[in-house]
Design an enzyme around this catalytic site. Structure first.
Site, mmCIF file in Angstrom:
data_model
loop_
_atom_site.group_PDB
_atom_site.id
_atom_site.type_symbol
_atom_site.label_atom_id
_atom_site.label_comp_id
_atom_site.label_asym_id
_atom_site.label_seq_id
_atom_site.Cartn_x
_atom_site.Cartn_y
_atom_site.Cartn_z
ATOM 1 N N GLY A 1 0.787 -1.235 0.000
ATOM 2 C CA GLY A 1 0.000 0.000 0.000
ATOM 3 C C GLY A 1 0.818 1.285 0.000
ATOM 4 O O GLY A 1 0.247 2.376 -0.059
ATOM 5 N N PRO B 1 4.725 -5.068 -0.906
ATOM 6 C CA PRO B 1 4.606 -3.838 -1.712
ATOM 7 C C PRO B 1 4.564 -4.133 -3.205
ATOM 8 O O PRO B 1 5.199 -5.067 -3.685
ATOM 9 C CB PRO B 1 5.884 -3.073 -1.366
ATOM 10 C CG PRO B 1 6.869 -4.124 -0.992
ATOM 11 C CD PRO B 1 6.084 -5.263 -0.380
ATOM 12 N N ARG C 1 -5.900 3.322 -15.685
ATOM 13 C CA ARG C 1 -6.046 3.957 -14.360
ATOM 14 C C ARG C 1 -6.817 5.283 -14.394
ATOM 15 O O ARG C 1 -7.714 5.491 -13.589
ATOM 16 C CB ARG C 1 -4.687 4.163 -13.686
ATOM 17 C CG ARG C 1 -3.892 2.874 -13.470
ATOM 18 C CD ARG C 1 -2.678 3.057 -12.559
ATOM 19 N NE ARG C 1 -3.076 3.284 -11.193
ATOM 20 C CZ ARG C 1 -2.983 4.425 -10.565
ATOM 21 N NH1 ARG C 1 -2.464 5.466 -11.168
ATOM 22 N NH2 ARG C 1 -3.394 4.537 -9.325
ATOM 23 N N TYR D 1 -10.171 5.077 -12.235
ATOM 24 C CA TYR D 1 -10.188 5.670 -10.883
ATOM 25 C C TYR D 1 -10.168 7.197 -10.916
ATOM 26 O O TYR D 1 -10.064 7.827 -9.857
ATOM 27 C CB TYR D 1 -8.963 5.223 -10.080
ATOM 28 C CG TYR D 1 -8.671 3.744 -10.095
ATOM 29 C CD1 TYR D 1 -9.527 2.841 -9.456
ATOM 30 C CD2 TYR D 1 -7.531 3.244 -10.713
ATOM 31 C CE1 TYR D 1 -9.241 1.486 -9.463
ATOM 32 C CE2 TYR D 1 -7.243 1.885 -10.721
ATOM 33 C CZ TYR D 1 -8.096 1.017 -10.095
ATOM 34 O OH TYR D 1 -7.823 -0.325 -10.092
ATOM 35 N N CYS E 1 -12.984 3.776 -28.485
ATOM 36 C CA CYS E 1 -14.326 4.210 -28.829
ATOM 37 C C CYS E 1 -15.193 4.462 -27.599
ATOM 38 O O CYS E 1 -16.236 3.832 -27.437
ATOM 39 C CB CYS E 1 -14.925 3.108 -29.699
ATOM 40 S SG CYS E 1 -16.163 3.727 -30.775
ATOM 41 N N GLU E 2 -14.727 5.311 -26.708
ATOM 42 C CA GLU E 2 -15.507 5.660 -25.514
ATOM 43 C C GLU E 2 -15.185 7.090 -25.135
ATOM 44 O O GLU E 2 -14.005 7.494 -25.164
ATOM 45 C CB GLU E 2 -15.128 4.759 -24.322
ATOM 46 C CG GLU E 2 -15.478 3.319 -24.521
ATOM 47 C CD GLU E 2 -15.872 2.590 -23.232
ATOM 48 O OE1 GLU E 2 -16.239 3.236 -22.235
ATOM 49 O OE2 GLU E 2 -15.812 1.353 -23.268
ATOM 50 N N TYR F 1 0.503 -1.205 -12.324
ATOM 51 C CA TYR F 1 -0.886 -1.273 -12.776
ATOM 52 C C TYR F 1 -1.054 -0.577 -14.127
ATOM 53 O O TYR F 1 -2.091 0.026 -14.398
ATOM 54 C CB TYR F 1 -1.836 -0.682 -11.718
ATOM 55 C CG TYR F 1 -1.625 -1.303 -10.343
ATOM 56 C CD1 TYR F 1 -1.964 -2.624 -10.112
ATOM 57 C CD2 TYR F 1 -1.041 -0.585 -9.296
ATOM 58 C CE1 TYR F 1 -1.740 -3.220 -8.873
ATOM 59 C CE2 TYR F 1 -0.817 -1.165 -8.055
ATOM 60 C CZ TYR F 1 -1.168 -2.480 -7.848
ATOM 61 O OH TYR F 1 -0.943 -3.060 -6.623
HETATM 62 N N1 LLP Z 1 -1.103 -7.393 -1.420
HETATM 63 C C1 LLP Z 1 -2.384 -7.605 -1.799
HETATM 64 C C2 LLP Z 1 -3.110 -8.731 -1.230
HETATM 65 C C3 LLP Z 1 -2.990 -6.757 -2.747
HETATM 66 O O1 LLP Z 1 -4.257 -6.985 -3.100
HETATM 67 C C4 LLP Z 1 -2.259 -5.693 -3.292
HETATM 68 C C5 LLP Z 1 -2.870 -4.796 -4.284
HETATM 69 C C6 LLP Z 1 -0.915 -5.516 -2.882
HETATM 70 C C7 LLP Z 1 -0.380 -6.378 -1.943
HETATM 71 C C8 LLP Z 1 -0.018 -4.437 -3.432
HETATM 72 O O2 LLP Z 1 -0.500 -3.181 -3.130
HETATM 73 P P1 LLP Z 1 0.393 -1.877 -3.478
HETATM 74 O O3 LLP Z 1 1.647 -1.927 -2.628
HETATM 75 O O4 LLP Z 1 0.693 -1.916 -4.902
HETATM 76 O O5 LLP Z 1 -0.501 -0.741 -3.105
HETATM 77 N N2 LLP Z 1 -5.197 -1.167 -9.717
HETATM 78 C C9 LLP Z 1 -5.111 -0.226 -8.613
HETATM 79 C C10 LLP Z 1 -4.460 -0.829 -7.398
HETATM 80 C C11 LLP Z 1 -5.085 -2.151 -6.970
HETATM 81 C C12 LLP Z 1 -4.335 -2.817 -5.871
HETATM 82 C C13 LLP Z 1 -4.769 -4.229 -5.702
HETATM 83 N N3 LLP Z 1 -4.078 -4.933 -4.656
HETATM 84 C C14 LLP Z 1 -4.402 1.037 -9.088
HETATM 85 O O6 LLP Z 1 -4.053 1.114 -10.266
HETATM 86 O O7 LLP Z 1 -4.226 1.982 -8.324
#
Ligand code: LLP
Length: 415
Positions: A227, A271, A309, A313, A344-345, A373
């Site tokens: 996160g 991460p 993205r 979002y 096409c959106e 992502y």
């Molecule tokens: N662990 C789990 C179980 C997860 O579901 C995720 C992300 C992570 C770790 C890694 O999270 P990070 O460190 O990258 O925040 N598509 C969205 C983000 C979706 C995240 C899904 N899970 C975007 O483009 O912002």
């Protein structure tokens, strides 16, 4: 306006124009030095020996990136058989992969069980399913610490409004369900959501999580998830996450907990974005400029199929403009424009009402922080071809790390 890519020598010995000529656009370009730098920063967040960083490969599962992560000593988390397959292919041994799945079938569970990959179970139903398939086996359970965080409600994965994990009041039933099948719960994990810049909620959730973990006996690891945010508005001076301060607080909480609960317990993290986002950009070409009523549209080949993205979002990615191999600054003026793709959106918008230097047809648009992502969420919508990916190595030289799709790739699945 300062150019991030120029200041970081992002393109090494080549220029964006040369890359666009060589590989075509749209094009994902990664910088190996930045990738390794971010990995090393993550490895340092917990001042403890018994700590692993599991790269969350949903962020970017290009095999070359996985190999670098492996070389840097990372473990990995996988979300699907496809991600496990990629990790094994990249050379990760099974015991360095953590399968953090949800709502999976027997077949998908067996895929991991047969390979000896530790699996995190996300509901009592999945604990029972795992128990039926693998009685007496070892597993982990994902728990909801009651507090979530994230840049958008769609990516908050703890607290009350989420499908994920076992809630506090179901923990005893989860432990009982595991007992029915003689399962040994050897780990607990959480992930509260994606992208925080202020670690307040994360640290509060961590305290809850660690105290909930005390309801389990025989734990060999706890995994506090990912996160960690990155500054998507770096061109206007957004500060980075203060990792030193975060690391001190994290280390204090975790060390104190381990002193009370067993110093042998391994601590894991997951991460994704922090590792992969900033080492990646997308290069796209401006093909048309027009005014529709009050709005000026910059038409590019970076559609929502390439980077979803912003349309999914409504988030911001910084944009730089390149012309003749050099960044264009606003010394000749700037104006508010809407940068769009070729899908096409009407929602196919990369940046709405954005102040950018005066843009001309043929310019290159460089979208920053696209390594996480980005490609991993790209699609063939409108039968468009997914782009190529190129890595600028430590020697500054470009290397193709995934070819562009070809028209015939769109036909390979038809009987
Ligand atoms: N662990 C789990 C179980 C997860 O579901 C995720 C992300 C992570 C770790 C890694 O999270 P990070 O460190 O990258 O925040 N598509 C969205 C983000 C979706 C995240 C899904 N899970 C975007 O483009 O912002």
């Amino acid at each position: 306006m300062h150019s991030f890519t120029e200041a970081r020598d992002f393109f090494g010995k080549v220029s964006p124009e040369l890359l666009a000529e060589r590989y075509g656009t749209p094009l994902y370009v990664y910088n190996e030095a930045i990738l390794r730098e971010r990995i090393r920063e993550m490895k340092g967040i917990l001042k403890e020996d018994s700590f692993t960083v599991n790269y969350s490969i949903k962020t970017n599962s290009n095999l070359s990136i996985l190999k670098i992560a492996l070389e840097e000593g990372l473990n990995a988390d996988a979300m699907s058989p496809g991600e496990i397959h990629a990790l094994l292919k990249a050379g990760f041994p099974a015991d360095r992969i953590f399968y953090v799945c949800n709502n999976v079938s027997d077949e998908e569970m067996l895929f991991a069980i047969d390979k000896g990959i530790m699996t995190s179970l996300d509901s009592i139903a999945q604990i029972r399913r795992f128990g039926r398939l693998n009685p007496g086996g070892r597993c982990a359970v994902r728990i909801n610490p009651g507090i979530g965080d994230g840049h958008h409600k769609k990516v908050v994965t703890a607290g009350k409004n989420t499908k994920f994990a076992v809630a506090e009041n179901d923990i005893d039933d989860a432990i009982r369900a595991a007992g029915e099948y003689d399962l040994k719960i050897v780990g607990v994990n959480q992930h509260i959501g994606s992208l925080f810049m202020d670690p307040g909620h994360f640290l509060e959730a961590l305290r809850n999580f660690l105290s909930l973990a005390e309801r389990f006996s025989g734990l060999e690891f706890v995994d506090f998830g990912g996160g960690f945010g990155i500054p998507y508005r770096k061109l206007s001076g957004e500060e980075r996450l203060d990792l030193n301060d975060f690391s001190e607080k994290l280390t204090e909480i975790v060390c104190e907990w381990r002193m009370r609960n067993g110093v042998h317990i391994l601590i894991k993290s997951e991460p994704g974005r922090y590792i992969a986002a900033e080492c990646g950009v997308i290069l796209g070409r401006v093909h048309a400029i027009k005014n529709n009523f009050e709005e000026k549209y910059i038409g590019t080949d970076i559609g929502m199929n390439v980077l979803v993205r912003p349309s999914m979002y409504n988030v911001w990615h910084d944009i730089e403009i390149y012309r003749d191999g050099r960044p264009v600054d606003d010394s000749h003026g700037s104006e508010a424009v809407t940068v769009v793709g070729n899908i096409c959106e009407t929602g196919d918008v990369l940046a709405a009402n954005r102040m950018l230097p005066m843009i001309k047809e043929g310019d290159l648009v460089c979208v920053l922080d696209a390594g996480a992502y980005g490609y991993s969420m790209a699609s063939c919508y409108n039968n468009r071809l997914r782009p190529a990916e190129v890595m600028i190595g430590l020697d500054g030289v470009d290397r193709l790390i995934r070819r562009r799709e070809e028209l015939d790739d769109l036909l390979t699945l038809f009987p």
